[in-house]
Design an enzyme around this catalytic site. Sequence first.
Site, PDB file in Angstrom:
ATOM      1  N   LEU A 205       0.860  -1.192   0.000  1.00  0.00           N
ATOM      2  CA  LEU A 205       0.000   0.000   0.000  1.00  0.00           C
ATOM      3  C   LEU A 205       0.891   1.235   0.000  1.00  0.00           C
ATOM      4  O   LEU A 205       1.852   1.302   0.774  1.00  0.00           O
ATOM      5  CB  LEU A 205      -0.893   0.037   1.248  1.00  0.00           C
ATOM      6  CG  LEU A 205      -2.002  -1.022   1.371  1.00  0.00           C
ATOM      7  CD1 LEU A 205      -2.585  -0.999   2.778  1.00  0.00           C
ATOM      8  CD2 LEU A 205      -3.086  -0.787   0.332  1.00  0.00           C
ATOM      9  N   HIS A 206       0.579   2.190  -0.863  1.00  0.00           N
ATOM     10  CA  HIS A 206       1.371   3.417  -0.834  1.00  0.00           C
ATOM     11  C   HIS A 206       0.588   4.654  -1.280  1.00  0.00           C
ATOM     12  O   HIS A 206       1.020   5.772  -1.039  1.00  0.00           O
ATOM     13  CB  HIS A 206       2.606   3.282  -1.733  1.00  0.00           C
ATOM     14  CG  HIS A 206       2.304   3.332  -3.197  1.00  0.00           C
ATOM     15  ND1 HIS A 206       1.807   2.251  -3.887  1.00  0.00           N
ATOM     16  CD2 HIS A 206       2.419   4.337  -4.107  1.00  0.00           C
ATOM     17  CE1 HIS A 206       1.641   2.581  -5.152  1.00  0.00           C
ATOM     18  NE2 HIS A 206       1.999   3.836  -5.317  1.00  0.00           N
TER      19      HIS A 206
END
Length: 362
Positions: A205-206
């Site tokens: 996740l970013h």
Amino acid sequence: MQLDLIAGTRPNFVKIAAIIHAIENYGNGITYRFIHTGQHYDDTLSGNIFKDLQLPAPHFNLGVGSGSQAEQTAAIMLAYENLLRHEKPDLCLVVGDVTSSMACAITAKKMGIKVAHVEAGLRSYDWSMPEEVNRVLIDSIADYFFTTTFGASKNLIDSGKDKNQVYFVGNTMIDSLLRFQSKFRTTEIWKNLNLKPQQYLLLTLHRPGNVDEEKQLKNTIDAIIKNSRNLPVIFPVHPRTAVILKKLNFEANNLYLTNSLGYLEFNYLVQNAKAVLTDSGGITEETTVLGVPCLTLRENTERPETVSLGTNQIVGTDPKNITEALEKLFLDKWKKGEMPDLWEGKAGERIIKNLLNLNTSV
């Protein structure tokens, strides 16, 4: 013909590697300057990848470092403009949709240099994504467009681009994936946890919409843990996400956080995962080629072929949807997927051969 090859982030280097290797093999008559903007400067996101991908050291590192998107854009434009004042290439080639690509494309165009966009024509139609703004801006001013799919080519032609300037060449990210697949290697976490193929989930996740809001991030991870059937969930943490995670407490004995991994180590985990849960577009392409189930934790994608043809499914971040998707996975009802056209590892070769066929006045 002299090219400026622009890269600033890890995905950029993966795509540029395919082009540099193609120049070495097919690019007689092409010289290039490899320019690292410094947008990614952590060793695991930038430095180590040169060794993994057998890339030469950049000719120039603009060293822009951290900052807001506006600050990075301004710093990149100023630094690249200064470079161009001393020497202009025949063509500026940018890849993907990151700030570095957008900033250098605009700077080159304003200085009378033609621009080629690799991975052109992708559209999510989600204007909350900085990447969507970047890719549309680049495509609006570029002179040559190299696309990964027929759909991306159609997007460009439908928007009024000259079809003679649009080249469907395939996917440079997949060039690198296939070139280095035999070199994928295990990680410390693989050894320490005694992981087995298809016996763990891999999470990345970013994107700001997923990680900047603490409640959203916690709900997403909680839903994954709750429905993981107690399989290990391996989460290589992006530096910006690590800061937020420190504030959250997860009661889970099967969530394992690790620092950002090198390209070869990370893709070893991708290749052997039961499934990958991600908000990255590029990873959905890699999982499609590797035949690994992929759950996209976003509400849309600029890479629809990974859904219509590949192993990807848009799940979003609603815990109910995550639960249903993981149940489908564990019931072995996930689709198998197939390879999109021209994703066989020769995109870089096609790009270079097309550039050589262009009028040398570019």
